[in-house]
Design an enzyme around this catalytic site. Structure first.
Site, PDB file in Angstrom:
ATOM      1  N   GLU A  21      34.179  30.206  49.716  1.00 17.60           N
ATOM      2  CA  GLU A  21      35.512  29.629  49.593  1.00 17.60           C
ATOM      3  C   GLU A  21      35.473  28.108  49.726  1.00 17.60           C
ATOM      4  O   GLU A  21      36.195  27.391  49.016  1.00 17.60           O
ATOM      5  CB  GLU A  21      36.450  30.227  50.646  1.00 17.60           C
ATOM      6  CG  GLU A  21      36.670  31.719  50.521  1.00 17.60           C
ATOM      7  CD  GLU A  21      37.508  32.103  49.300  1.00 17.60           C
ATOM      8  OE1 GLU A  21      37.994  31.193  48.592  1.00 17.60           O
ATOM      9  OE2 GLU A  21      37.670  33.312  49.047  1.00 17.60           O
TER      10      GLU A  21
ATOM     11  N   ARG B 113      36.595  25.831  46.450  1.00 18.96           N
ATOM     12  CA  ARG B 113      37.866  25.136  46.641  1.00 18.96           C
ATOM     13  C   ARG B 113      37.663  23.664  47.005  1.00 18.96           C
ATOM     14  O   ARG B 113      38.251  22.775  46.383  1.00 18.96           O
ATOM     15  CB  ARG B 113      38.704  25.822  47.722  1.00 18.96           C
ATOM     16  CG  ARG B 113      39.016  27.274  47.429  1.00 18.96           C
ATOM     17  CD  ARG B 113      40.071  27.822  48.381  1.00 18.96           C
ATOM     18  NE  ARG B 113      40.085  29.281  48.388  1.00 18.96           N
ATOM     19  CZ  ARG B 113      41.149  30.026  48.651  1.00 18.96           C
ATOM     20  NH1 ARG B 113      42.299  29.453  48.912  1.00 18.96           N
ATOM     21  NH2 ARG B 113      41.071  31.344  48.653  1.00 18.96           N
TER      22      ARG B 113
ATOM     23  N   ASP C 182      33.181  40.216  41.009  1.00 16.12           N
ATOM     24  CA  ASP C 182      33.764  39.672  39.787  1.00 16.12           C
ATOM     25  C   ASP C 182      33.115  38.386  39.284  1.00 16.12           C
ATOM     26  O   ASP C 182      32.645  38.300  38.148  1.00 16.12           O
ATOM     27  CB  ASP C 182      35.274  39.471  39.973  1.00 16.12           C
ATOM     28  CG  ASP C 182      35.620  38.691  41.240  1.00 16.12           C
ATOM     29  OD1 ASP C 182      34.727  38.431  42.067  1.00 16.12           O
ATOM     30  OD2 ASP C 182      36.811  38.353  41.407  1.00 16.12           O
TER      31      ASP C 182
ATOM     32  N   GLU D 277      44.558  35.046  37.521  1.00 16.79           N
ATOM     33  CA  GLU D 277      43.577  35.563  36.553  1.00 16.79           C
ATOM     34  C   GLU D 277      44.164  35.869  35.174  1.00 16.79           C
ATOM     35  O   GLU D 277      43.560  35.550  34.140  1.00 16.79           O
ATOM     36  CB  GLU D 277      42.878  36.804  37.118  1.00 16.79           C
ATOM     37  CG  GLU D 277      41.877  36.503  38.204  1.00 16.79           C
ATOM     38  CD  GLU D 277      42.528  36.226  39.546  1.00 16.79           C
ATOM     39  OE1 GLU D 277      41.885  35.580  40.411  1.00 16.79           O
ATOM     40  OE2 GLU D 277      43.703  36.644  39.741  1.00 16.79           O
TER      41      GLU D 277
ATOM     42  N   THR E 126      35.284  28.939  39.283  1.00 19.48           N
ATOM     43  CA  THR E 126      36.121  30.119  39.480  1.00 19.48           C
ATOM     44  C   THR E 126      37.404  29.810  40.239  1.00 19.48           C
ATOM     45  O   THR E 126      38.246  30.683  40.421  1.00 19.48           O
ATOM     46  CB  THR E 126      35.322  31.231  40.208  1.00 19.48           C
ATOM     47  OG1 THR E 126      35.995  32.480  40.056  1.00 19.48           O
ATOM     48  CG2 THR E 126      35.135  30.900  41.677  1.00 19.48           C
TER      49      THR E 126
END
Length: 668
Positions: free
Chosen positions: A299, A303, A432, A568, A657
Site C-alpha cells: 500500500e 499510494r 489481481d 476498477e 495499480t
C-alpha cells in the site's frame, strides 16, 4: 569552416578592392584577405586610416574565433555520429515484443510554472498553440521532433539537441506467442542492471503541436466532485490518511497523509492550481517519514511512492523526487528475507520489517505489484538496489511450481519462497494486480523482457480455460474462481481491472481476441452496476449459471452488498473508450458518476462508502472516504470523459495499480 556558411555572411570585397586582393575562399564561407605583394601592398596599407586598419584587424580576429568554434562543433558532431553508429551495430536480444501503434517515448518531466490560470466551472480554458509548464495542466508528451530545453533554478535555458528522428533500423527476429506475432519495440530499451546517472527534470517545448481539447461539461462535473470531496478532506482531515465525512473527522492508517498524496497528480491533471499548491506546501513542510510506525509495503509503494513519482514527472518539481527517494529507501528492509520475497510490513522509522503477526506468508499480489515503482525509482536515482530487489521477486515467482496454466495461488511464504494454500485461483483480492503488473512491466521496460510477457500470456490462457463462464439470462461473460477443482461463480469488483488490462495489451500488439474478451467483460462489469437498485456495484457478486424465472444475472449476498467507491470499472471504461472511441463507455461512466453523487455525496463535504447498494432509500453510509476515490476513481472519470488522447498518452505512460502514471522508458 564550412559550418560558418549559416552564421557569417560573406563580405562584399568590392568595398576594399583598391587596397586588397581576395585570396581563395576556404570551404563554403571561410575567406581571407591577403595584401598585395611587395612594396605596393605596404604603401596601400599605410595609406589607410587607423579606423580602417582596426576594422580589418577585427575581421581577421573574428574569423579566427569562428573557425575555432566551428572546428569544435564539427568535431563533437562527428564524435556523436561515430558513437551512435557503433551503438546501432550492437545486436539486440531476440524477444517477444510487438510493434506498437505508436512507439513509446519518455518525455522529459515538465517544470512547474506558477503562472497557470485557475480552472473555474464557468469558463473553458483558452486554447494555446504551445504550452509550457501547467497552463490548464494538460499533460502533453513531446513528439519525436520536439526540441528539449533544460532549465536551471535561476531560469537560464540551455539548448539541448533533439534526438534524430531517423535511426538505422536493424532486422529483429519475430516470435509467435499463442497467436500473437510479436516484435520488440524499436525505440525503447530494457531496464539496465547498471544505471548510469540520475534522471533530471526539464521543461519541454513542443513545436507544431495541436491545440488542446477544451474541458467539457462532464469533465467539469468531475472537477466539481473532486472539489467537494477535497473540501471535506481539507476541513476535517487535513494531513491525515482518510476522511470520515459523516462524523466530520478522520481515520489514520499509517499517519502519512495518504489521501493528500494519492490526490496530488489528480489535482495536477484536473488543473486545480490552488489545491495543488496548498498540498505541495504540506508535503514540503509536514510530510516526514522518520516515524516509528509500521506500514504495509504494498500500500505504501503504490499510494505514496507511486504518487510522489508520478507527481514529480508531471510537475518536474524535485521536491517530490526527494520524498520518493526517502520513502523508497525506508521500505527496502522488507526485502531482507531468506527467500528475498519481501515481508508485508515495514517500520519506516526503525528500519525493520516483519510478516503479519498471524502468518509468515505474504500475498502474491502484494509482492508482485511493487515493481513499476521501484524500477522507476532506480532509473531516476541511478541506484540499482531498488530495481534489483523488485526484479528478483518476479524472477523467483516465474520459476516457481504450483501454478495452474499460468494462474498463481494467493499466498507465498517469505521463508521458503514457495506458494502456499495451493489449489485456489482467483483474479480478485490477493492475486489481481500480479497479472496487471506482468503486462505493465513489459510495457514499461520497452517490451523486451520475455519472461513477463510469457507469464502474462499463459495466465490469460489459464483464465480462458478455467475461470470464464457465461451467466443467465443475458449470457454475460464473467471470471469466476477455482478452489481445488471446484468452480465458483463468484466475482469481485476488483476483477473489473481485467477488461482494461486486456485492452491495453491488445493496443500494444497482443492477440486481437484479448480486445474482444475485454469488450465482453466490461459489459459484465457495467451490468454489475446497472442491475442493482442504486446503480452502484457491490463489492462481490455471484452470477446465475442456470436460467430461472424472475432472476437477474447478478445475485448479491448480504455480506457483499457494500460499495467502497472503487475505481476498477471506471478504469476499464477509460481504456476501452480510449482504444475504441465507442461513446457508450462514456455514457456508462456518466451514469456511475451520477449515482455516486446521488447516493454517496455528503453535503458538508466528501463522499462516503455505503453498506447497502440494494436500498436506494437508505444505502447505509459507512462514514469513510477511501484515498483511492480521489487518487483513482475521479481521475479515471476525468480521463474517460476527455477526447484528448494526449492527456496522459497511453503510448507514453503506464498507470500503476493506484492510477499513478509513470513514463514508459526511452533509450538512454
Amino acid at each position: 569552416m564550412s559550418v560558418l556558411v549559416d552564421r557569417v555572411k560573406c563580405v562584399d570585397m568590392t568595398v576594399f578592392s583598391e587596397m586588397f586582393v581576395a585570396c581563395d575562399c576556404l570551404g563554403q564561407c571561410g575567406f581571407v584577405w591577403c595584401l598585395n605583394s611587395g612594396r605596393s601592398g605596404m604603401q596601400k596599407w599605410k595609406q589607410l586610416s587607423r579606423l580602417q586598419r582596426s576594422v580589418i584587424l577585427f575581421l581577421f580576429a573574428f574569423l579566427a574565433v569562428c573557425g575555432v568554434i566551428s572546428y569544435t562543433n564539427v568535431g563533437e558532431q562527428w564524435k556523436s555520429l561515430t558513437n551512435k553508429s557503433s551503438e546501432d551495430q550492437k545486436t539486440e536480444p531476440e524477444i517477444p515484443g510487438l510493434k506498437p501503434a505508436n512507439p513509446a517515448v519518455l518525455p522529459a518531466p515538465q517544470k512547474a510554472d506558477t503562472n497557470y490560470p485557475e480552472l473555474t466551472p464557468q469558463k473553458h480554458p483558452k486554447l494555446l498553440h504551445v504550452r509550457r509548464g501547467p497552463p490548464n495542466l494538460q499533460i502533453r508528451p513531446p513528439r519525436r521532433d520536439v526540441r528539449v530545453k533544460a532549465q536551471n533554478v535561476a531560469g537560464k535555458a540551455e539548448e539541448v539537441p533533439s534526438q534524430a528522428d531517423k535511426e538505422e533500423k536493424t532486422e529483429k527476429s519475430i516470435i509467435s506467442w499463442r497467436g500473437a506475432v510479436i516484435e520488440p519495440d524499436q525505440s525503447t530499451e530494457p531496464p539496465s542492471s547498471k544505471i548510469k546517472e540520475p534522471e533530471k527534470p526539464s521543461s519541454v517545448e513542443v513545436e507544431d503541436q495541436k491545440e488542446p481539447v477544451p474541458i467539457n461539461e462532464r469533465q467539469m462535473a468531475v472537477i466539481e466532485a473532486f472539489r467537494h470531496a477535497w473540501k471535506g478532506y481539507k476541513e476535517f482531515a487535513w494531513g491525515h490518511d482518510e476522511l470520515k465525512p459523516l462524523s466530520k473527522s478522520y481515520s489514520e492508517w499509517f499517519g502519512l497523509g495518504l489521501t493528500l498524496i494519492d490526490a496530488l497528480d489528480t489535482m495536477w491533471i484536473l488543473g486545480l492550481k490552488e489545491e495543488f499548491e496548498e498540498a505541495r506546501k504540506w508535503v514540503a513542510t509536514d510530510l516526514l517519514f522518520d516515524k516509528n510506525v509500521d506500514v504495509n509495503l504494498f500500500e505504501s509503494t503504490i499510494r505514496i511512492l507511486g504518487g510522489l513519482l508520478s507527481t514529480y514527472h508531471l510537475s518536474g518539481d524535485s521536491l517530490f523526487l526527494e520524498k520518493a527517494k526517502d520513502i523508497g529507501s525506508r521500505l527496502m528492509p522488507a526485502f531482507n528475507t531468506p527467500s528475498k520475497i519481501p515481508y508485508s510490513d515495514v517500520n519506516i522509522g526503525r528500519g525493520t520489517a516483519h510478516p503479519p503477526r498471524w502468518t509468515s506468508d505474504s500475498t502474491v499480489a502484494e509482492v508482485t505489484s511493487i515493481q513499476l515503482e521501484f524500477r522507476e525509482l532506480s532509473r531516476l536515482t541511478g541506484d540499482e538496489k531498488f530495481q534489483k530487489a523488485a526484479d528478483a521477486v518476479m524472477k523467483h515467482v516465474h520459476s516457481l511450481s504450483g501454478k495452474n496454466d499460468g494462474l498463481v495461488p494467493m499466498f507465498i511464504n517469505t521463508n521458503s519462497g514457495q506458494f502456499t494454500h495451493l489449489g485456489v485461483y482467483t483474479l480478485g483480492a490477493r492475486a489481481d494486480s500480479y497479472y496487471e503488473y506482468l503486462l505493465k512491466q513489459w510495457i514499461q521496460g520497452g517490451k523486451k523482457e520475455n519472461e513477463l510477457l510469457e507469464d502474462y500470456m499463459k495466465a490469460i490462457e489459464g483464465v480462458k480455460k478455467h475461470l470464464l463462464r457465461k451467466s443467465q439470462p443475458k449470457k454475460l461473460t464473467f471470471v469466476g474462481e477455482l478452489a481445488h477443482g471446484h468452480f465458483s461463480a463468484k466475482m469481485d469488483h476488483l476483477v473489473c481491472f481485467l477488461p482494461g488490462t486486456l485492452a491495453l495489451g491488445a493496443h500494444n500488439g497482443l492477440t486481437a481476441d484479448h480486445m474482444e474478451l475485454a469488450k465482453a467483460l466490461i459489459e459484465t462489469c457495467y451490468q454489475m452496476y446497472a442491475q442493482v437498485e442504486t446503480g452502484l456495484s457491490p463489492e462481490i457478486v455471484h452470477f446465475n449459471l442456470h436460467a430461472q424465472k424472475d432472476h437477474k444475472d447478478v445475485e448479491i449476498k448480504p455480506a457483499d452488498r457494500h460499495n467502497l467507491l472503487r475505481p476498477e470499472t471506471v478504469e476499464s471504461l477509460f481504456y476501452l473508450y480510449r482504444f475504441t472511441g465507442d461513446k457508450k463507455y462514456q455514457d456508462w461512466g456518466w451514469e456511475i458518476l451520477q449515482n455516486f453523487n446521488k447516493y454517496t455525496l455528503v453535503p458538508s463535504g466528501g463522499y462516503t462508502s455505503i453498506n447497502n447498494v440494494q436500498n436506494p432509500s437508505n444505502p447505509e453510509p459507512r462514514d469513510k472516504m477511501e484515498s483511492f476515490f480521489l487518487g483513482e476513481t475521479l481521475k479515471y472519470m476525468f480521463l474517460l470523459f476527455s477526447d484528448d488522447v494526449d492527456l496522459i498518452n497511453l503510448d507514453k505512460y503506464v498507470f500503476n495499480t493506484e492510477a499513478h502514471p509513470l513514463p514508459i522508458w526511452a533509450p538512454a
